[in-house]
Design a protein around this motif. Sequence first.
Motif, PDB file in Angstrom:
ATOM      1  N   ASP A  20      -2.022   0.976  16.208  1.00 23.17           N
ATOM      2  CA  ASP A  20      -0.997   1.995  16.019  1.00 23.17           C
ATOM      3  C   ASP A  20      -0.852   2.229  14.516  1.00 23.17           C
ATOM      4  N   ARG A  21       0.060   3.084  14.136  1.00 20.31           N
ATOM      5  CA  ARG A  21       0.179   3.463  12.717  1.00 20.31           C
ATOM      6  C   ARG A  21       0.480   2.258  11.839  1.00 20.31           C
ATOM      7  N   THR A  22       1.403   1.403  12.301  1.00 19.96           N
ATOM      8  CA  THR A  22       1.752   0.222  11.517  1.00 19.96           C
ATOM      9  C   THR A  22       0.574  -0.727  11.396  1.00 19.96           C
ATOM     10  N   GLY A  23      -0.149  -0.938  12.489  1.00 18.42           N
ATOM     11  CA  GLY A  23      -1.313  -1.811  12.459  1.00 18.42           C
ATOM     12  C   GLY A  23      -2.373  -1.319  11.499  1.00 18.42           C
ATOM     13  N   LEU A  24      -2.560  -0.002  11.451  1.00 16.30           N
ATOM     14  CA  LEU A  24      -3.543   0.578  10.537  1.00 16.30           C
ATOM     15  C   LEU A  24      -3.131   0.359   9.083  1.00 16.30           C
ATOM     16  N   ILE A  25      -1.851   0.568   8.787  1.00 16.63           N
ATOM     17  CA  ILE A  25      -1.345   0.353   7.429  1.00 16.63           C
ATOM     18  C   ILE A  25      -1.541  -1.106   7.028  1.00 16.63           C
ATOM     19  N   LEU A  26      -1.265  -2.021   7.944  1.00 14.94           N
ATOM     20  CA  LEU A  26      -1.424  -3.440   7.660  1.00 14.94           C
ATOM     21  C   LEU A  26      -2.880  -3.793   7.397  1.00 14.94           C
ATOM     22  N   ASP A  27      -3.786  -3.173   8.130  1.00 16.54           N
ATOM     23  CA  ASP A  27      -5.217  -3.416   7.903  1.00 16.54           C
ATOM     24  C   ASP A  27      -5.624  -2.963   6.506  1.00 16.54           C
ATOM     25  N   HIS A  32      -6.837  -4.480   0.708  1.00 12.88           N
ATOM     26  CA  HIS A  32      -6.646  -4.203  -0.712  1.00 12.88           C
ATOM     27  C   HIS A  32      -5.835  -5.263  -1.455  1.00 12.88           C
ATOM     28  N   ALA A  33      -5.304  -6.249  -0.720  1.00 10.31           N
ATOM     29  CA  ALA A  33      -4.516  -7.297  -1.381  1.00 10.31           C
ATOM     30  C   ALA A  33      -5.431  -8.177  -2.232  1.00 10.31           C
ATOM     31  N   ILE A  34      -5.106  -8.301  -3.508  1.00  9.52           N
ATOM     32  CA  ILE A  34      -5.938  -9.070  -4.432  1.00  9.52           C
ATOM     33  C   ILE A  34      -5.190 -10.270  -4.996  1.00  9.52           C
ATOM     34  N   THR A  35      -4.008 -10.041  -5.530  1.00 12.50           N
ATOM     35  CA  THR A  35      -3.261 -11.132  -6.159  1.00 12.50           C
ATOM     36  C   THR A  35      -2.611 -12.030  -5.116  1.00 12.50           C
ATOM     37  N   ALA A  36      -2.180 -13.206  -5.562  1.00 12.64           N
ATOM     38  CA  ALA A  36      -1.519 -14.153  -4.661  1.00 12.64           C
ATOM     39  C   ALA A  36      -0.263 -13.545  -4.065  1.00 12.64           C
ATOM     40  N   GLU A  37       0.495 -12.801  -4.871  1.00 11.52           N
ATOM     41  CA  GLU A  37       1.744 -12.209  -4.385  1.00 11.52           C
ATOM     42  C   GLU A  37       1.485 -11.184  -3.293  1.00 11.52           C
ATOM     43  N   SER A  38       0.534 -10.285  -3.521  1.00  8.42           N
ATOM     44  CA  SER A  38       0.269  -9.248  -2.521  1.00  8.42           C
ATOM     45  C   SER A  38      -0.272  -9.850  -1.230  1.00  8.42           C
ATOM     46  N   ARG A  39      -1.054 -10.917  -1.342  1.00  9.72           N
ATOM     47  CA  ARG A  39      -1.565 -11.574  -0.136  1.00  9.72           C
ATOM     48  C   ARG A  39      -0.439 -12.230   0.653  1.00  9.72           C
ATOM     49  N   GLU A 142      -8.722   4.520  -7.495  1.00  8.50           N
ATOM     50  CA  GLU A 142      -9.643   5.109  -6.529  1.00  8.50           C
ATOM     51  C   GLU A 142      -8.868   6.098  -5.676  1.00  8.50           C
ATOM     52  N   ASP A 143      -9.561   7.141  -5.235  1.00  6.48           N
ATOM     53  CA  ASP A 143      -8.921   8.197  -4.465  1.00  6.48           C
ATOM     54  C   ASP A 143      -8.778   7.774  -2.999  1.00  6.48           C
ATOM     55  N   LYS A 144      -7.832   6.895  -2.745  1.00  6.79           N
ATOM     56  CA  LYS A 144      -7.547   6.454  -1.379  1.00  6.79           C
ATOM     57  C   LYS A 144      -6.145   5.864  -1.327  1.00  6.79           C
ATOM     58  N   LEU A 145      -5.620   5.744  -0.124  1.00  6.77           N
ATOM     59  CA  LEU A 145      -4.265   5.234   0.047  1.00  6.77           C
ATOM     60  C   LEU A 145      -4.199   3.744  -0.266  1.00  6.77           C
ATOM     61  N   PHE A 146      -3.132   3.353  -0.965  1.00  8.39           N
ATOM     62  CA  PHE A 146      -2.868   1.946  -1.275  1.00  8.39           C
ATOM     63  C   PHE A 146      -4.065   1.240  -1.906  1.00  8.39           C
ATOM     64  N   ALA A 147      -4.673   1.915  -2.894  1.00  8.01           N
ATOM     65  CA  ALA A 147      -5.793   1.288  -3.601  1.00  8.01           C
ATOM     66  C   ALA A 147      -5.326   0.015  -4.302  1.00  8.01           C
ATOM     67  N   THR A 148      -4.057   0.000  -4.733  1.00  8.84           N
ATOM     68  CA  THR A 148      -3.494  -1.197  -5.364  1.00  8.84           C
ATOM     69  C   THR A 148      -2.179  -1.555  -4.670  1.00  8.84           C
ATOM     70  N   LEU A 149      -1.929  -2.844  -4.527  1.00 11.67           N
ATOM     71  CA  LEU A 149      -0.710  -3.313  -3.871  1.00 11.67           C
ATOM     72  C   LEU A 149       0.177  -4.120  -4.803  1.00 11.67           C
TER      73      LEU A 149
END
Length: 209
Positions: A20-27, A32-39, A142-149
């Motif tokens: 669903d929409r939320t599941g896709l956003i979470l994926d 895109h999660a890189i740092t310890a905080e975003s993970r 980068e030209d995409k959604l949530f390239a950085t978190l």
Amino acid sequence: LSGSQVRNLEQRLPGIKVLDRTGLILDIFAKHAITAESRLMVEVAQLQYMMPRLTGAWTHLCRQHNGGIGTKGPGETQLETDRRMIRKRIQELKKKLEKIEDARESQAENRNDIFHIGIVGYTNAGKSTLTNRLTGADVYVEDKLFATLDSTTRKLYLDGENIILSDTVGFIRKLPTHLVEAFKATLEELKFADVLLHVIDISNPEWET
């Protein structure tokens, strides 16, 4: 979609993952999660999303065992165990995030005498591009959604003054409440800002709204 709706669709569409929409956003967040905080924040959001969808996950065990009247079947017991483990994990992750937030506040207090600008806007609006142009930084773009978190902070020298520029995480309309809650730590930088600079993508036909 509810958990049962997702399972029903996957049964009708064998071999196809249903999101669903939320599941896709979470994926996207997890990718895109890189740092310890975003993970940490992504894991919290994923676990909170998973909790109400555990129902029925262990029904195959219930079919193998018959519980007596007034007793709990093994499937229900396993389900409760899973939920308890998830709640415990969420608490552990939130404590780690609180420590990171405390460290951020301490750093911000040490910069009280420097003018602070916070860049805000929807995801993919150009916030990181603007940060790079103004500061000469190499923030990932980068030209995409949530390239950085993760929010990034850079120094800018303007008219003889040192300025702090914070590039924050972008959001989208109708972001599920628990996702906003999980990622609010990334926006904590804004409460220390003297000015909020709202970046708008002029190519969006609804930019005025």
